[in-house]
Design an enzyme around this catalytic site. Sequence first.
Site, PDB file in Angstrom:
ATOM      1  N   ASP A 126       0.814  -1.223   0.000  1.00 56.88           N
ATOM      2  CA  ASP A 126       0.000   0.000   0.000  1.00 56.88           C
ATOM      3  C   ASP A 126       0.850   1.276   0.000  1.00 56.88           C
ATOM      4  O   ASP A 126       0.660   2.154   0.855  1.00 56.88           O
ATOM      5  CB  ASP A 126      -0.917   0.022   1.245  1.00 56.88           C
ATOM      6  CG  ASP A 126      -1.735  -1.237   1.423  1.00 56.88           C
ATOM      7  OD1 ASP A 126      -2.066  -1.871   0.412  1.00 56.88           O
ATOM      8  OD2 ASP A 126      -2.027  -1.574   2.585  1.00 56.88           O
ATOM      9  N   GLU A 160     -11.429   0.028  -3.391  1.00 57.14           N
ATOM     10  CA  GLU A 160     -10.586   0.579  -2.316  1.00 57.14           C
ATOM     11  C   GLU A 160      -9.374   1.270  -2.947  1.00 57.14           C
ATOM     12  O   GLU A 160      -9.272   1.383  -4.169  1.00 57.14           O
ATOM     13  CB  GLU A 160     -10.136  -0.526  -1.356  1.00 57.14           C
ATOM     14  CG  GLU A 160      -9.293  -1.614  -2.000  1.00 57.14           C
ATOM     15  CD  GLU A 160      -8.994  -2.792  -1.067  1.00 57.14           C
ATOM     16  OE1 GLU A 160      -9.506  -2.848   0.059  1.00 57.14           O
ATOM     17  OE2 GLU A 160      -8.245  -3.681  -1.515  1.00 57.14           O
TER      18      GLU A 160
END
Length: 326
Positions: free
Chosen positions: A16, A224
């Site tokens: 991420d 997301e």
Amino acid sequence: MKTEKRYLFPEDYMADPSVHVFNGRIYIYPSHDIQAENVENDNGDQYVMRDMHVLSIDGDPMTGLVTDHGKALDIDDIPWAGRQLWDCDCAEKDGKYYLYFPLKDRNDIFRMGVAVSDRPEGPFIPQPDPIRGSYSIDICVLHDDDGEYYLYFGGLWGGQIQRYRDNKALESAILPEGSEPSLPSRCVRLSKDMLQFDEEPRPVQVVDENGLPLRADDPHRFFEASWVHKYNGKYYFSYSTGDSHLLCYAVGDNPYGPFVYQGVILTPVVGWTTHHSIIEWKGKWYLFHHDAAPSGGRSWLRSLKVCELVHDADGKIQTIEGLDNE
Ligand code: FUB
């Protein structure tokens, strides 16, 4: 398009990547993956991160020396912490650095916190309470050219956004299906002190060429990993499609959207999740993301990667192959 890629930090599992250039240096704010005791499930119980490190790159993203600045935030230092410190992002204002993080509280509800430092590499001191009115996961902060800061957030399934409508918690989650409009990400302007929301979060609509929200069964719909970069005065909203494993993007004229769907940035990688950020460095653009190839496909043990990203003459992003041997 087959593109040369670099694994940035083979020494540890991180994911991420939120990336920014501060003071002429590239800083990476990743999640710090660790081995999970739980089985893999749709609630994301396998992502049990407890701290995060800040990395930096000296010079070119494809070749520059990567430095691990050590632990910048620890779940044990966050007074309201339950579990699962997920995707962070960092913003600079007036020489201070604000690290925004999603974390479950002791009721297993994702909230967002902010931690402050005088240095981009931290360590960051968390505020005592979560941001008022915050929920869900996957934070990106845009510092816009007019001086305002906008925070984007949201994620489905384990990210819990299906439990909210109009910023209020529902009695029970509602996940749209079939031709129903897909669930949107959110965008909210930050307060001048960077510690709270300055307004109610607004839905970020990704629409088709007719202005209709993408359907819930569209493999290109938002899931997301929101990210926003600006290119030629346009706002590029990019995101993961989750269970269809793509990174896609849409373009709009202002930070709140709507954003018109454009195409795929990255095809599926090894591992379930795909998550990214996009920055400009010395006139070239770069995609930072992760895959789970080095851990043999264990999707909770991911590795950071970078490659060049190309905007065509008309501003379209060229699609990058996620698998290196394709
Ligand atoms: O790292 C935990 C979660 O996995 C992130 O919040 C999602 O974007 C996915 O990458």
